[in-house]
Design a protein around this motif. Structure first.
Motif, PDB file in Angstrom:
ATOM      1  N   SER A  44       0.836  -1.209   0.000  1.00 43.11           N
ATOM      2  CA  SER A  44       0.000   0.000   0.000  1.00 43.11           C
ATOM      3  C   SER A  44       0.872   1.261   0.000  1.00 43.11           C
ATOM      4  O   SER A  44       0.481   2.298  -0.539  1.00 43.11           O
ATOM      5  N   VAL A  78       3.916   1.310  -1.435  1.00 43.13           N
ATOM      6  CA  VAL A  78       4.483   1.359  -2.797  1.00 43.13           C
ATOM      7  C   VAL A  78       3.512   2.120  -3.702  1.00 43.13           C
ATOM      8  O   VAL A  78       3.897   2.965  -4.506  1.00 43.13           O
ATOM      9  N   GLU A  79       2.224   1.834  -3.497  1.00 46.79           N
ATOM     10  CA  GLU A  79       1.205   2.435  -4.371  1.00 46.79           C
ATOM     11  C   GLU A  79       1.082   3.944  -4.209  1.00 46.79           C
ATOM     12  O   GLU A  79       0.584   4.621  -5.102  1.00 46.79           O
ATOM     13  N   VAL A  80       1.500   4.483  -3.079  1.00 43.28           N
ATOM     14  CA  VAL A  80       1.456   5.949  -2.920  1.00 43.28           C
ATOM     15  C   VAL A  80       2.855   6.556  -3.009  1.00 43.28           C
ATOM     16  O   VAL A  80       3.062   7.716  -2.647  1.00 43.28           O
ATOM     17  N   GLY A  81       3.790   5.780  -3.492  1.00 43.04           N
ATOM     18  CA  GLY A  81       5.125   6.323  -3.740  1.00 43.04           C
ATOM     19  C   GLY A  81       5.986   6.463  -2.501  1.00 43.04           C
ATOM     20  O   GLY A  81       7.062   7.069  -2.541  1.00 43.04           O
ATOM     21  N   MET A  82       5.539   5.917  -1.345  1.00 41.52           N
ATOM     22  CA  MET A  82       6.333   6.039  -0.115  1.00 41.52           C
ATOM     23  C   MET A  82       7.416   4.975  -0.027  1.00 41.52           C
ATOM     24  O   MET A  82       8.335   5.081   0.767  1.00 41.52           O
TER      25      MET A  82
END
Lengths: 532, 99
Positions: free
Chosen positions: B18, B20-24
């Motif tokens: 989750s 990875v999906e927001v670029g964190m």
């Protein structure tokens, strides 16, 4: 390839998640997002201006805690003078950036707030924050390229704050807050970098009213109270009317019995939108993609400036697959959810009307008449002659500044170098030594196109640099380009003309204009063309 | 009931993904598994990303498995072997704290 633009983020907390989300949304596009060092916002007081070539596409986000603006805001009454330093900071930076975004102020740390006295003028924290934001809005109103964004739209109560990431990393928010902020910033950035929608094309049955008018007739459609679904459709029409008043042209594309549909539009007592509100009515049995292409041709707009609304998923899919540049939002099945869904269309949330915008419908209706007239002539030159074109070149004034800046930021095709500037930057530039800025106003036998072009020239000795040259696409191809070329030649007859042309994906029209009228050959990006 | 090691690994992978999906978190080169490194020294994870991950994982453990654990304390960070070596070692550490 140089970046199309950039957003620099200065915050009084760790804002890296916001930059990460924006990078993800803009992946594949040449736009850069960066975060200043933690709590580096104070550096803005001394920050140098970005390089001259960059600032036209540079954006700034200043997201601060109220204590950064007024240190003792919690303990003493707030006066306008308390915002002087922050005002100075914004004022200074507004000259350096194309636009600045400032979220409304809210405390980043949660403290006790009395349920009963939080809005007390004496001691209420909420009252003080509200007052601070009101004063900030007044300060920002003085700066046309600074925008106050509504932070409260990004938070949802205490769940939006995560104490542990605040204490561990000075990152106060749940990621959903950053998601919503990134969504709004992206919408604003796309609008301010020229991605502007001009036309909403709408279906009729079950989109503007309930039921199928061809089947149930004028009296059988669901529109208006006391039917709750009928009320929802009235709100849908009010939403479309609001867009129209903000400069969006409305058109109809409906597979329908034309006589029955027109009878409903003309005579149904609850219709908010009438025939005159639409710039084009394509009510027939052709496929909708063909009708939308026809509307684009009639109005002389690109398909990428159109939004299509239809309740039928199959029709939406067809238009998406055949016309991928048209924006086709998904719409809910339940008509009661339609008004909110329309309000949420991101591309239309940024509208802010100038006088010219409010007259768009009339302008587009004139354009449709011109197109129809053109079809009745056998030669283009005879059609141009019949238009009785008049083109006026007038020095840029404070009255025309806002519209001129809007054109500068919206125009992509006939635009010499697609330089973007806010009104303040444009005005400052136009006052520089040697600079002459002209607006271009076009009228013909059908009426006034309004202010549709801008020409900025900087003369130094025997040389004249054409720095900005742009025309709205709605006046192209009818003789205005020829008048513009003549004006340039006659106004600076003895000067060596240098065109500061910068090729983009969209300004081929401008390249062709330079080649045809000034014999300027295509040149690499960012290198001015010389014409002795 | 005490969760299995596999259940914990799946939950940790879900939380990692989750972010990875927001670029964190950086997009991993290979599919996420028990062997995926959580070591800051590899450079694949930023310190802010790790903090966000830890806080999110603590919340998910409590909400989904009713396990309360503080993964950001100095004790955890100094524990031997390092719980944050990889996803599998973190799952083992969490299990060891809930006998």
């Amino acid at each position: 390839m140089s970046a199309r633009g950039s957003l620099r983020i200065y915050a009084t907390f760790t804002a890296d998640p916001l930059a990460n989300l924006l990078r993800r949304e803009w992946s594949g596009e040449s736009f850069e997002f960066s975060v200043a060092p933690f709590n580096g916002v104070a550096q803005l007081y001394d920050a140098p201006a970005p390089e001259a070539g960059e600032r036209e596409r540079e954006f700034l986000l200043v997201w601060v805690d109220p204590a950064f603006v007024v240190a003792d805001w919690e303990t003493k009454p707030i006066e306008p003078a308390d915002l002087a330093a922050f005002r100075q900071l914004l004022h200074q930076q507004s000259g350096h950036y194309h636009a600045i975004f400032v979220p409304t102020l809210a405390p980043l740390s949660l403290r006790h707030e009395s349920l009963l006295t939080q809005f007390s003028p004496k001691s209420g924290r909420r009252y003080r924050i509200q007052k601070l934001n009101t004063l900030l809005a007044e300060v920002i109103a003085e700066m046309p390229n600074v925008y106050l964004l509504d932070y409260s739209a990004w938070v949802a109560g205490d769940e939006s704050y995560v104490a542990k990431t605040w204490y561990l990393a000075r990152q106060p928010f749940h990621l959903d807050v950053f998601r919503r902020a990134a969504r709004d910033l992206s919408t604003a950035l796309r609008f301010l970098t020229g991605n502007v929608k001009k036309v909403v094309v709408t279906d009729l049955d079950n989109t503007l009213w309930g039921g199928e008018v061809g089947e149930v007739g004028l009296d059988g459609i669901r529109l208006g109270a006391p039917d709750p679904v009928g009320e929802a459709f009235v709100d849908v029409q009010h939403q479309l009317k609001a867009w129209q008043e903000a400069g969006i042209a409305l058109a109809v594309c409906s597979k329908n019995n034309a006589a029955a549909a027109l009878a409903a539009i003309r005579d149904h007592p609850e219709m908010v939108l009438r025939e005159d509100d639409f710039v084009s009515l394509q009510i027939n049995w052709r496929d909708k993609a063909a009708n939308i292409q026809q509307i684009a041709r009639d109005l002389n707009v690109g398909l990428d400036s159109i939004i299509f609304l239809d309740d039928q998923p199959a029709e939406r899919d067809l238009v998406r697959s055949l016309l991928p540049n048209v924006v086709v939002p998904d719409l809910p099945k339940d008509p009661c959810d339609l008004p909110l869904a329309l309000r949420s269309i991101r591309e239309l949330q940024v509208l802010d009307a100038t006088t010219e915008d409010r007259e768009k419908t009339r302008l587009f209706q004139m354009e449709t008449q011109r197109t129809q007239l053109r079809q009745s002539y056998h030669s283009v030159s005879a059609w141009k002659e019949s238009l009785q074109l008049r083109v006026a070149f007038e020095p840029l004034t404070e009255t025309t500044l806002e519209r001129a800046a809007q054109l500068l930021n919206k125009t992509n095709q006939m635009n010499l170098r697609t330089r973007r500037m806010g009104p303040a930057q444009l005005w400052k530039f136009s006052r520089e030594p040697g600079v002459e800025a002209y607006t271009i106003r076009v009228t013909d036998r059908f009426g006034d196109y309004g202010l549709t072009g801008l020409l900025c020239v900087r003369c130094e000795g025997p040389t004249c640099n054409i720095e900005d040259l742009l025309l709205s696409c709605r006046v192209l191809g009818r003789g205005v380009e020829e008048r513009l070329a003549t004006f340039i030649r006659e106004t600076w007859p003895r000067s060596a003309l240098h065109f500061c042309f910068r090729a983009t994906e969209k300004n081929k029209v401008c390249e062709t204009f330079l080649a045809e009228h000034f014999a300027v050959p295509p040149t690499p990006v960012d290198h001015p063309n010389d014409l002795g | 009931m005490k969760p299995s090691h596999e259940t914990l690994v799946a939950l940790i992978i879900h939380e990692y993904q989750s972010l990875v999906e927001v670029g964190m978190m950086a997009e991993p080169d290979t599919p996420l598994s028990a062997d995926t490194s959580l070591d800051l020294a590899t450079g694949a994870i930023s310190s802010l990303g790790l903090i966000q991950f830890v806080v999110q994982l603590e919340k998910a453990l409590e909400e989904n498995l009713r396990l309360r654990i503080d993964l950001s304390s100095s004790q955890v960070l100094a524990a031997t072997p390092n719980p944050f070596q990889n996803i599998g070692s973190l799952a083992s550490y969490i299990l060891s704290q809930h006998p």
